[in-house]
Design a protein around this motif. Structure first.
Motif, PDB file in Angstrom:
ATOM      1  N   SER A  50      41.007  63.563  35.842  1.00 52.81           N
ATOM      2  CA  SER A  50      41.042  62.470  34.859  1.00 52.81           C
ATOM      3  C   SER A  50      42.014  61.363  35.254  1.00 52.81           C
ATOM      4  CB  SER A  50      41.365  63.002  33.462  1.00 52.81           C
ATOM      5  OG  SER A  50      42.656  63.571  33.431  1.00 52.81           O
ATOM      6  N   SER A  51      43.036  61.682  36.056  1.00 50.66           N
ATOM      7  CA  SER A  51      43.932  60.637  36.564  1.00 50.66           C
ATOM      8  C   SER A  51      44.719  61.176  37.759  1.00 50.66           C
ATOM      9  CB  SER A  51      44.898  60.128  35.485  1.00 50.66           C
ATOM     10  OG  SER A  51      45.825  61.129  35.149  1.00 50.66           O
ATOM     11  N   VAL A  72      38.967  59.788  40.825  1.00 48.99           N
ATOM     12  CA  VAL A  72      39.028  59.984  39.372  1.00 48.99           C
ATOM     13  C   VAL A  72      37.597  60.063  38.847  1.00 48.99           C
ATOM     14  CG1 VAL A  72      39.683  58.919  37.176  1.00 48.99           C
ATOM     15  CG2 VAL A  72      41.273  58.881  39.095  1.00 48.99           C
TER      16      VAL A  72
END
Length: 201
Positions: free
Chosen positions: A130-131, A111
Motif C-alpha cells: 500500500s505504500s 505500490v
C-alpha cells in the motif's frame, strides 16, 4: 577510588569535527532500511483468491477488488523491513519458503502490486503493497550528536585510563610506593583502614 569511565569522560571536550568524523565513519550503522506497508485479503478458496489477484493485475485497485470479493476493506498487516516481513509471513504461512517468496514479490512490486495467492491457516492470502518508505540515513541531529559525543568521551577516558594503568604499573615496578606513584600521575588515592583476613578492621 574507583574510576568509572562515564564519570571520567565528563572532563573531555569533544569537538563538533570529531563528532562529524565519527558519524561519517559509522554511517552504515545509521542506515534506516526501506519499509513497505502491506495489506491483505484472506479468501476461503484458491479460485476466489486467484480471481482477486487477476483483477488487481488487470488494473482494479486492490481496495476496490477486495471490497467486491469480500464486502470488507483490506486487512492492514503493518509496515515492515524486508527481513521483518519475511519473518512475519513465514509465521503466518507456517512455511519459511512461502514467506520468503511472498516477501521477495512484495519488495519487487510497485505500490498496488499483488502476490500470487498463498495458502495460510485461515484461507488463501493475497497481499499487496500500500505504500513504500524509501531507505534513508538517520540525520546527525542533536540527540545523535549527544550520543556520539558521550561515546567518544568514554572511549577517550578508557584509552587514557589504560595508559595511566600502564604508567602506574611501571612506577610501582620501579619501586615507587603506590601513594607516591599516584601523586606523580595526578591520581587521587583513597586510604582504607587496615583490615584483617576476615574483613574486620
Amino acid at each position: 577510588s574507583l574510576f568509572i569511565p562515564e564519570e571520567y569522560a565528563k572532563k573531555y571536550a569533544i569537538t563538533d569535527e570529531a563528532v562529524q568524523a565519527e558519524y561519517d565513519s559509522r554511517k552504515s550503522e545509521f542506515q534506516v532500511p526501506e519499509k513497505r506497508a502491506i495489506v491483505q485479503a484472506v479468501l476461503p478458496d484458491e479460485a476466489a483468491a486467484k480471481d482477486l489477484a487477476d483483477k488487481v493485475r488487470q488494473g482494479t485497485p486492490f481496495a476496490e477488488a477486495v471490497k467486491t470479493a469480500t464486502s470488507n476493506d483490506p486487512i492492514d498487516v503493518g509496515t515492515f523491513t524486508q527481513s521483518d516481513l519475511q519473518q512475519q509471513l513465514s509465521t503466518v504461512f507456517f512455511d519459511a519458503a512461502a514467506g520468503r517468496e511472498a516477501t521477495e514479490a512484495l519488495f519487487a512490486a510497485t505500490v498496488g502490486g499483488v502476490t500470487a495467492p498463498v495458502k495460510g491457516a485461515i484461507g488463501w492470502h493475497v497481499l499487496s503493497v500500500s505504500s513504500i518508505e524509501p531507505p534513508k540515513v538517520q540525520p546527525l541531529d542533536d540527540d545523535l550528536r549527544t550520543r556520539l559525543k558521550r561515546a567518544l568521551a568514554v572511549r577517550q577516558a578508557i584509552d587514557e585510563l589504560a595508559d595511566v594503568g600502564t604508567q602506574l604499573d611501571d612506577e610501582i615496578g620501579g619501586g615507587t610506593l603506590l601513594a607516591d606513584a599516584a601523586g606523580k600521575l595526578g591520581l587521587p588515592v583513597t586510604k582504607i583502614a587496615a583490615v584483617d583476613s576476615t574483613g574486620k578492621e
